[in-house]
Write a protein that holds these residues in place. Structure first.
Motif, PDB file in Angstrom:
ATOM      1  N   VAL A  50     101.284  38.298  83.057  1.00 50.32           N
ATOM      2  CA  VAL A  50     101.492  39.334  82.042  1.00 50.32           C
ATOM      3  C   VAL A  50     101.416  40.703  82.693  1.00 50.32           C
ATOM      4  O   VAL A  50     102.251  41.581  82.440  1.00 50.32           O
ATOM      5  CB  VAL A  50     100.440  39.199  80.919  1.00 50.32           C
ATOM      6  N   SER A  51     100.421  40.915  83.536  1.00 48.23           N
ATOM      7  CA  SER A  51     100.312  42.169  84.276  1.00 48.23           C
ATOM      8  C   SER A  51      99.466  41.946  85.513  1.00 48.23           C
ATOM      9  O   SER A  51      98.593  41.080  85.546  1.00 48.23           O
ATOM     10  CB  SER A  51      99.684  43.268  83.408  1.00 48.23           C
ATOM     11  N   VAL A  52      99.743  42.757  86.522  1.00 49.47           N
ATOM     12  CA  VAL A  52      98.942  42.784  87.745  1.00 49.47           C
ATOM     13  C   VAL A  52      98.627  44.247  88.025  1.00 49.47           C
ATOM     14  O   VAL A  52      99.497  45.017  88.430  1.00 49.47           O
ATOM     15  CB  VAL A  52      99.689  42.146  88.937  1.00 49.47           C
ATOM     16  N   ALA A 123      93.300  43.381  89.077  1.00 50.84           N
ATOM     17  CA  ALA A 123      93.149  42.769  87.745  1.00 50.84           C
ATOM     18  C   ALA A 123      94.430  42.041  87.371  1.00 50.84           C
ATOM     19  O   ALA A 123      95.497  42.659  87.276  1.00 50.84           O
ATOM     20  CB  ALA A 123      92.827  43.834  86.707  1.00 50.84           C
ATOM     21  N   VAL A 124      94.336  40.732  87.179  1.00 52.62           N
ATOM     22  CA  VAL A 124      95.490  39.903  86.841  1.00 52.62           C
ATOM     23  C   VAL A 124      95.314  39.369  85.429  1.00 52.62           C
ATOM     24  O   VAL A 124      94.286  38.754  85.111  1.00 52.62           O
ATOM     25  CB  VAL A 124      95.642  38.736  87.835  1.00 52.62           C
ATOM     26  N   ASP A 125      96.296  39.618  84.584  1.00 52.96           N
ATOM     27  CA  ASP A 125      96.288  39.104  83.213  1.00 52.96           C
ATOM     28  C   ASP A 125      97.253  37.923  83.156  1.00 52.96           C
ATOM     29  O   ASP A 125      98.460  38.085  83.380  1.00 52.96           O
ATOM     30  CB  ASP A 125      96.718  40.204  82.242  1.00 52.96           C
ATOM     31  N   TYR A 126      96.712  36.746  82.892  1.00 47.59           N
ATOM     32  CA  TYR A 126      97.503  35.512  82.871  1.00 47.59           C
ATOM     33  C   TYR A 126      97.806  35.079  81.430  1.00 47.59           C
ATOM     34  O   TYR A 126      96.985  35.266  80.525  1.00 47.59           O
ATOM     35  CB  TYR A 126      96.741  34.366  83.526  1.00 47.59           C
ATOM     36  N   GLU A 127      98.948  34.443  81.265  1.00 44.83           N
ATOM     37  CA  GLU A 127      99.238  33.669  80.059  1.00 44.83           C
ATOM     38  C   GLU A 127      99.321  32.208  80.493  1.00 44.83           C
ATOM     39  O   GLU A 127     100.347  31.768  81.008  1.00 44.83           O
ATOM     40  CB  GLU A 127     100.551  34.101  79.416  1.00 44.83           C
TER      41      GLU A 127
END
Length: 801
Positions: A50-52, A123-127
């Motif tokens: 989703v975002s890095v 910061a890694v946002d995963y789905e």
């Protein structure tokens, strides 16, 4: 060629290593101002990114650069694949991550501590997405897709048929079938991956210079150049003489070379990255695990006339080059040492949420022979024959022998090797031990495996992944070329430069011996250079230390180059002795006339350097020769998909006896009899070392080593607490090795490779021995590794069902 035993067996490589003077990549500092990198890795097996967020890491004191998916997507192209699968592979995840440990970002700082600290700030946002683990799950209807554009988890699917298979099976007295599994395991070299890379902005376009403990094959150089978008001439790769072992998997370092080059571009400095052991076990490379089904069409007397093979390789998250080569490296020898006339093959590779695969010792042969030699035991059971007898009846006896799939076995004496293995094993004693153990309620078994050992790979086999009608005219691949350069200085000392990138096999020792013998010199007058610089070292796209290429190919190039040097030296000596060059021979450091009279080799060489005008008319003043040994017997795949996938084919006959404790079910190897035919033996010490090393490596896969994953896709063997390797304590069994010699007619010295044989034969011989030990209990063995816990599960399953 010298008689066996004339050459001294001492390895020239060992003194520096045992004295702590090895030159590994961490010992080198080739570029001033080099900074250090740490890699941020995925914690999810399958997830959308989703975002890095790299901002906090970039703001951390001491950080020079941080790159992530955006930088990779902008600057790099997907690595070129050998198939048309819509499964793009980049050195980091960009839209998704597909296995735990997949790189996401790289942090560059002044030291590793700072880089690691800053990496924790990414910061890694995963789905999260559903994961797929194992080949069967990847093939299941409705399985989650790793690469949505591909429409399937099947990366390649080809079917081949040779020799009227349907008719042979219709006429069979017995159709014997079996389904088997081979595990995913690796090589755990002493030194993990290591890279130093520098991005160079130049007037004629960017280039990359890198140092890496890379062992080849150099087919990866154009793959790297393709990803970087630069010509291959702009990728300069250095490989130090000492690389801490590889056994295949360090070919898989190339994505990190590209990734660190990009990090160097952004930092404006050279970048060093050294992998730690957890990273290595989590995300470097492994051999492919395979699910396979074999069927044999068998006559009443045990003759196997037909073979059907269905192979499914789990290549992990990406079809990473050189995959799907595991399926095809042994295509020409898929019938092993047997006279099987009809073959049908289905070859598939599937992707899963696991670490990508690549080369591992015995590449493709470990998996193939596990199925084929388990099947031969099943044939023995179906026909009531002894396991040795059924194999003996099917052995090839005449050479050259052409297999249905196009392999051309060059030489051998398979019955003699089997007979010697039986004699050395003392089969009567082993059978008595088995009888005594069973009478006492204990378990004892004897297993056998016979394998044809390919060496000098023909890279043309990669073309089989593409249907013949889709192969582009004029774009075929073939060959096993190796380059060698030899020079003689003005004092008569010889330098041999190799491009084979050894990883501990003793290439310098043997090349030195061969050159000294061809030039009639003491070995002390020859030195060998084995570190690689693609800008100055002779190499070709097939170069590298893989597929047991050295003995059949590199030594052949040494012979060619040395013989050209010898011709020039004889011509120079002829002017000094006043005799025809054809009357001269090189021996004991001299050039000697058969009719009497001699001059020292160094004096004759000195004429070429100091007095070239004195040379006979037509003789070039050249003591610098490069040879490229290119055997004509290895060609591209034919339109009917047949290929001679290696130049030479050796043979291994292996007999293994095991004890199983009746209470703990702990398995102990009791005796191993291993007989190898590697053609002419160039150095007995090195041959023995390769056999012993291959046996130890194979023991790991047979009894201990396996990369395992939970159903969720999380790895469960990412440290040495869970990924077990054999130690010297486990290799203390009664080992009896021997060899027969069937010189190859295709190489000047008659030599074949010997570095992989037992890594292919021992796992299945061991499994056959365990199966024999447990046969009174009706327990079938269809997979490895095998150890006490596995046997407990098999006994419990037997009791339950």
């Amino acid at each position: 060629m010298p008689e066996h035993g004339r050459w001294t067996p001492s390895r020239v490589e060992d003194a520096a290593l045992v004295a702590g003077r090895g030159r590994f990549l961490d010992d080198l500092d080739p570029l001033p101002g080099t900074l250090v990198a740490a890699v941020v890795r995925a914690t999810q097996p399958h997830a959308r990114l989703v975002s890095v967020d790299l901002s906090r890491a970039r703001a951390h004191p001491g950080v020079a650069a941080v790159i992530g998916p955006d930088e990779v997507r902008e600057a790099l192209r997907p690595f070129p694949l050998s198939t048309g699968a819509a499964m793009p592979y980049l050195p980091t995840g960009v839209d998704k991550v597909r296995f735990v440990g997949e790189p996401i970002a790289v942090v560059v700082a002044g030291d590793r501590y700072t880089a690691e600290d800053a990496a924790e700030l990414v910061a890694v946002d995963y789905e999260p997405l559903d994961a797929v683990v194992g080949a069967r799950a990847a093939l299941a209807t409705g399985a989650p897709l790793l690469h949505s554009d591909a429409g399937s988890n099947v990366a390649t699917d080809r079917t081949f048929s040779f020799g009227g298979v349907d008719e042979v099976f219709a006429d069979a007295v017995h159709v014997v079938e079996g389904e088997y599994e081979f595990p995913r395991y690796s090589s755990v070299p002493m030194e993990c991956f290591s890279v130093i890379a520098q991005w160079n902005e130049e007037s004629d376009g960017p280039g990359v210079e890198a140092w890496a403990n890379f062992h080849g094959p150099f087919t990866m150089v154009p793959v790297m150049a393709g990803a970087l978008g630069v010509p291959t001439s702009k990728v300069r790769l250095h490989v130090p003489a000492d690389i801490g072992g590889s056994f295949g998997i360090k070919a898989g370092i190339y994505p990190y070379v590209v990734l660190m080059a990009l990090a160097s571009k952004h930092s404006g400095t050279p970048v060093r990255w050294t992998e730690d052991r957890v990273e290595h076990l989590l995300a470097s490379s492994s051999g492919a695990d395979r699910v396979m089904r074999f069927a044999a069409a068998v006559d009443a007397d045990g003759t196997v006339n037909g073979l059907k093979v269905d192979l499914v390789d789990n290549v992990g998250a990406y079809l990473r080059p050189p995959e799907p080569s595991t399926l095809y490296r042994c295509f020409g020898n898929i019938t092993g040492p047997y006279t099987i006339g009809a073959v049908e093959i289905r070859a598939r590779a599937v992707v899963t949420n696991e670490m990508p695969t690549g080369l591992n010792r015995g590449f493709g042969g470990q998996q193939l022979y596990f199925g084929l030699e388990r099947l031969m035991d099943a044939v023995a059971a179906a026909t009531g024959l002894d396991v040795l007898e059924v194999r003996r009846r099917n052995l090839i006896r005449g050479f050259p022998h052409e297999t249905p799939t196009g392999g051309v076995y060059d030489s051998g004496d398979y019955p003699a090797a089997l007979e010697l293995a039986e004699k050395n094993a003392d089969m009567d004693e082993l059978r008595q031990r088995r009888s005594d153990a069973r009478a006492e309620g204990a378990h004892y078994g004897i297993g056998v495996a016979l394998v044809t050992d390919p060496s000098g790979t023909n890279i043309g086999y990669v073309g089989l992944a593409t249907p013949a009608q889709d192969r582009k005219p004029g774009r075929d691949k073939s060959g096993s070329t190796e380059h060698v350069r030899i020079s003689v200085d003005l004092q008569g000392r010889v330098t041999v430069m190799l491009g084979s990138v050894p990883q501990g096999q003793g290439h310098a020792t043997v090349a030195r011996q061969v050159a000294a013998d061809r030039l009639g010199l003491p070995v002390s007058h020859v030195r060998v250079v084995i570190d690689m610089d693609t800008a100055t070292t002779p190499w070709t796209v097939t170069s590298g230390s893989y597929s047991s290429r050295f003995a059949p190919l590199v030594t052949s190039a040494v012979v060619q180059a040395a013989d050209r040097i010898a011709e020039t030296v004889r011509a120079a000596a002829s002017t000094m002795l006043g005799v025809d060059a054809a009357e001269l021979e090189l021996v004991d450091g001299t050039v000697r006339a058969r009719s009497g009279g001699s001059v020292e080799f160094r004096h004759a060489a000195g004429v070429v350097h100091w007095d070239p005008g004195a040379l006979p008319e037509g003789t070039s003043a050249r003591l610098y020769e490069e040879a490229a040994f290119t055997p004509r017997e290895v060609r591209a795949a034919t339109m009917d998909d047949r290929i001679n996938s290696s130049l030479c084919y050796g043979f291994v006959a292996e007999i293994v006896a095991v004890r199983i404790d009746p209470d703990t079910l702990e398995i102990t190897v009791d005796r191993v009899s291993s007989v190898h035919d590697a053609g002419t033996v160039l150095n007995q010490q090195l041959l023995d070392g390769q056999v012993h090393g291959a046996l130890a490596h194979a023991l790991g896969g047979a009894m201990y080593e396996e990369f395992t994953y939970a159903g969720s896709g999380q790895p469960t063997s990412a440290t040495f607490l869970d990924y077990l390797c054999p130690t010297s304590a486990e290799t203390g069994y009664d080992l009896r090795t021997d060899h027969v010699v069937s010189p190859s007619p295709l190489t000047p010295l008659g030599a074949k490779g010997c570095g992989e044989g037992s890594s292919m034969s021992f796992p299945v011989a061991f499994a056959n021995a365990v199966a024999d030990a447990l046969s009174p209990h009706g327990i079938a063995i269809d997979r490895i590794p095998l150890h006490g816990e596995v046997l407990h599960q098999l006994f419990e399953s037997k009791e339950t069902f």
